[in-house]
Design an enzyme around this catalytic site. Structure first.
Site, PDB file in Angstrom:
ATOM      1  N   ASP A   1       0.869  -1.167   0.000  1.00  0.00           N
ATOM      2  CA  ASP A   1       0.000   0.000   0.000  1.00  0.00           C
ATOM      3  C   ASP A   1       0.915   1.229   0.000  1.00  0.00           C
ATOM      4  O   ASP A   1       2.142   1.133   0.140  1.00  0.00           O
ATOM      5  CB  ASP A   1      -0.969  -0.009   1.193  1.00  0.00           C
ATOM      6  CG  ASP A   1      -2.213   0.843   0.909  1.00  0.00           C
ATOM      7  OD1 ASP A   1      -2.148   1.724   0.032  1.00  0.00           O
ATOM      8  OD2 ASP A   1      -3.237   0.641   1.569  1.00  0.00           O
TER       9      ASP A   1
HETATM   10  C1  NOJ Z   1      -4.011   3.914   0.158  1.00  0.00           C
HETATM   11  C2  NOJ Z   1      -5.195   3.000   0.205  1.00  0.00           C
HETATM   12  O1  NOJ Z   1      -5.204   2.285   1.421  1.00  0.00           O
HETATM   13  C3  NOJ Z   1      -5.239   2.025  -0.944  1.00  0.00           C
HETATM   14  O2  NOJ Z   1      -6.440   1.305  -0.896  1.00  0.00           O
HETATM   15  C4  NOJ Z   1      -5.072   2.729  -2.248  1.00  0.00           C
HETATM   16  O3  NOJ Z   1      -5.189   1.826  -3.316  1.00  0.00           O
HETATM   17  C5  NOJ Z   1      -3.716   3.416  -2.254  1.00  0.00           C
HETATM   18  N1  NOJ Z   1      -3.678   4.386  -1.178  1.00  0.00           N
HETATM   19  C6  NOJ Z   1      -3.420   4.096  -3.578  1.00  0.00           C
HETATM   20  O4  NOJ Z   1      -4.185   5.213  -3.739  1.00  0.00           O
END
Ligand code: NOJ
Length: 735
Positions: free
Chosen positions: A287
């Site tokens: 993430d």
């Molecule tokens: C953080 C989020 O938790 C995740 O779900 C997302 O895909 C990423 N950022 C990218 O934006």
């Protein structure tokens, strides 16, 4: 109690069915040959470059460096970008990649969570449809539009199970139930990826957030997760496993820790469970910044150790932070990381690029003509309206106020949300806000005589000019109140300690009801909310969530009965914050909840929810009868359960017939009931249908404390009904 049958051991093996599956085909052999030959030419720097992803545009997390990486791209030092879209924009970066020595194309990813430029209902709202075809249709449309805008990859579906409505991200999942969550995960993966990733209208799915992100302690986003393995296996794991089985091309590691390790550095989760046990052949992306966040977790001393832990665990691509690009080479040279680990990660990423067809034509998704014709097409708008109608849940309809008569002359439309295009989109939206049809727009378009009044201030929720609002109500035939949360009040980093709807908004409804006019409340929200005063006073309530581009049209279709609402709540709605986390499939305990004293309950608040899981009314009524179990069956089916459902009202309607199972006595403690089947049927007035559910290992089994999936002999209760509470029961014994 004899163990009857051991079905899978140690958290199950996975039959990979679709595109990232392990079948040895000639196509796979050709891909192996191609990728091996390419990797043979790559330097260690180029290999590490493939494992790096930077953000090209706006930030969807902290510490966005915003450095222009075009030069790195043309040196082959970047594998992917996120937050870049548009055929022309992505083409620009892809052209830079084509200047690199080995011309390895980039992949572009974005959070296409509920539709792209044509917005669809929030994932939680769509889940309320209990219509897997509609859900797949929505994902398909998202993919079609996103792929036309240069994208190869969405960070969806989020399949995290949520029992805690304080956690703002419940809006992005399928709700609280693992069985249903698994079915939705599969539908979404299939909708996004189709049968062939090289098709220009499909994109890679990403199962997230692996694992357990939906259970942060106290509902606080990013918080620690602490659960037993048995709890994980039975309640949280099924949708992830279903996503792998459905052939999802990628997985995302979660921010949280799990079993005392950050998921991003968990060898148990990423390598042992996902890749080895389940045979996942795609790649795992971190993430946003979660590799470097292992330092905050105090699991890694510095970025170098974070890189070491990530690559060792099986984390293939690093999103945004730069621990890999800065440290992996040294780690390999120092012998701390076996280059084979890097090679495995690179191979996984290149294979997906190959499957997307990017080596044949790196620009195949950057077609501006196609972009123009596909985005916002008639087909997209129709799909969005179709899914939105099916996502609406009728919570109350005293005296059959709804559907409204087409002859209604004067409508008092109250509430600033009725006019807010932005709010209609909900969180995580890519929708073109200017093309959102609000409720006000849709009513005017249909030619109704609408008197719009603001009602309350969107910023502070204070009632605005009550006299004007009440006089509008008094002069109307019907009052429609749009109320609820703001769109930004659910989503990532939007956890709340109190999920109640603002007191003043609720009071306003009570005042409107006192006028004696019929009042219809539209509850707009991204999560379960508490609104006891409204529940008590308003005669008719529809939960409309955030429905995005076609919100106004879908709501009007339901209000006037062009579509008879059929949604069912995919999450339990509490009456009080103190009840949270709240779910229907809780365990009996040694002192089951009852009216007595020495039992599991509160002394100051009710234990009953406001609305149970699976709840939702229709303009018509359904009668359930003739519940039967038949165990004279063959093959893998132990028995089947059938019930007769009759439409006893005057409208055509759809009903989600739900099957729940209770294992009466087992070798581990089991929930009081679990959803194990559902079927959405459509019935004309007076029509009956018999719905039959097969009882197989899937309905009777569970993970025991050895993490074996087992089915045990003994007594079961099958419950069939219209929601998780209102059911009829029948006994069954597995001999
Ligand atoms: C953080 C989020 O938790 C995740 O779900 C997302 O895909 C990423 N950022 C990218 O934006």
């Amino acid at each position: 109690m004899n163990k009857r049958k051991l079905l899978f051991n140690a958290l199950g093996s996975v039959m990979l069915l679709a595109s990232c599956g392990g079948n040895v085909t000639s196509e796979n052999r050709e891909m192996d040959r191609f990728v091996s030959e390419l990797m043979g030419k790559m330097t260690i720097e180029e290999k590490i470059g493939q494992l790096c992803q930077c953000s090209g545009g706006f930030a969807t997390g902290p510490n966005n460096t915003k450095i222009d990486r075009t030069e790195d791209i043309s040196k082959g030092l970047l594998g992917s970008m996120l937050n870049v879209s548009g055929a022309a924009n992505t083409r620009k970066y892809q052209e830079a990649a084509m200047k690199s020595r080995l011309q390895i194309p980039l992949i572009f990813g974005l959070d296409v969570i509920h539709g792209f430029r044509t917005g669809f209902p929030l994932p939680l709202a769509e889940a309320a449809s209990f219509d897997l075809d509609a859900i797949e249709r929505s994902a398909r449309c998202s993919a079609r539009e996103a792929a036309a805008a240069g994208l190869h990859w969405t960070f969806a579906p989020m399949v995290d199970i949520g029992w805690d409505a304080r956690w703002g991200r419940v809006m992005e999942g399928a709700g609280e139930d693992p069985y249903y969550g698994a079915k939705v995960a599969k539908a979404r993966v299939h909708g996004l990826q189709g049968d062939d990733l090289s098709d220009e209208s499909t994109i890679m799915a990403c199962i997230k957030h692996f694992a357990g992100y939906g259970a942060p302690i106290a509902g606080k986003d990013y918080n620690s997760v602490d659960m037993s393995m048995g709890h994980f296996a039975n309640f949280y794991m099924p949708p992830y496993k279903a996503g792998a089985e459905a052939g999802a091309a990628t997985f995302m590691s979660a921010f949280n820790d799990f079993n005392n390790e950050p998921c991003t550095g968990s060898e148990f989760l990423l390598r042992d469970l996902l890749k080895d046990k389940w045979g996942f052949k795609g790649f795992v992306v971190s993430d946003w910044g979660s590799v470097s966040e292992m330092i905050n977790h105090r699991y890694a001393a510095d970025e170098k150790e974070a890189a070491l832990k990530g690559i060792t665990a099986g984390l293939d691509m690093e999103m945004v932070s730069e621990c890999y690009s800065k440290n992996l080479k040294a780690l390999v040279e120092e012998g701390k990381v076996d280059e084979k680990l890097v090679d495995d990660a690179v191979r996984r990423i290149l294979e997906q690029k190959y499957k997307l067809g990017l080596f044949e034509d790196p620009f195949k998704y950057c077609n501006e003509e196609r972009e123009k014709s596909v985005i916002g097409s008639k087909q997209s708008r129709e799909d969005a309206c179709y899914v939105a109608e099916r996502s609406i849940v009728l919570l109350k309809n005293d005296k059959n106020i709804l559907p409204l008569s087409k002859d209604v002359k004067r409508i008092s439309l109250v509430g600033a949300l009725a006019k807010s295009q932005k709010d209609m989109c909900g969180a995580w939206s890519c929708a073109d806000v200017s093309k959102v049809v609000t409720l006000y727009d849709a009513m005017c378009e249909r030619g109704y005589n609408v008197d719009y009044v603001e009602g309350y201030n969107l910023e502070n929720n204070k009632i605005v000019d009550l006299n004007r609002t009440l006089s509008s109500a008094r002069n109307s035939d019907v009052v429609i109140v749009a109320m609820g949360e703001r769109a930004w009040q659910s989503g990532e980093m939007r956890s709340k300690g109190d999920i109640s709807i603002a007191e003043e908004q609720q009071k306003l409804v009570s005042e409107l009801v006192k006028t004696g006019k019929p009042v219809v409340v539209l509850m707009m929200c991204g999560r379960p909310v508490i609104f006891n005063e409204v529940r008590k006073n308003a005669p008719a309530i529809l939960c409309t969530w955030w429905l995005s581009s076609e919100a106004g049209n879908a709501i009007c279709n339901v209000l006037w009965g062009d579509y008879n609402p059929s949604g069912k709540l995919p999450m339990t709605f509490p009456q009080h914050n103190g009840q949270i986390p709240l779910n229907y499939q809780y365990k009996s305990t040694g002192r089951p909840t009852a009216n007595g004293e020495w039992c599991a309950k509160y002394i100051d608040i009710p234990t009953e929810p406001a609305y149970p899981f699976g709840y939702g009314l229709s303009y018509t009524t359904f009668e359930y009868s003739d519940l039967k179990v038949n165990d004279s069956v063959n093959g893998d089916v132990y028995a089947n359960v059938s019930v007769n459902v009759k439409n006893t009202g005057k409208y055509k309607g759809e009903e989600v017939v739900q099957l729940y199972v209770r294992d009466e006595v087992a070798s581990v403690t089991r929930p009081i009931k679990e959803l194990k089947g559902f079927e959405k049927i459509s019935l004309e007035p007076g029509e009956s249908k018999t719905v039959t559910f097969d009882i197989t290992d899937e309905q009777l089994g569970f993970y025991n404390n050895n993490m074996d999936y087992v089915v045990e002999k003994g007594d079961f209760t099958f419950m069939v009904g219209t929601n998780s509470k209102n059911v009829q029961s029948i006994k069954y014994t597995l001999k």
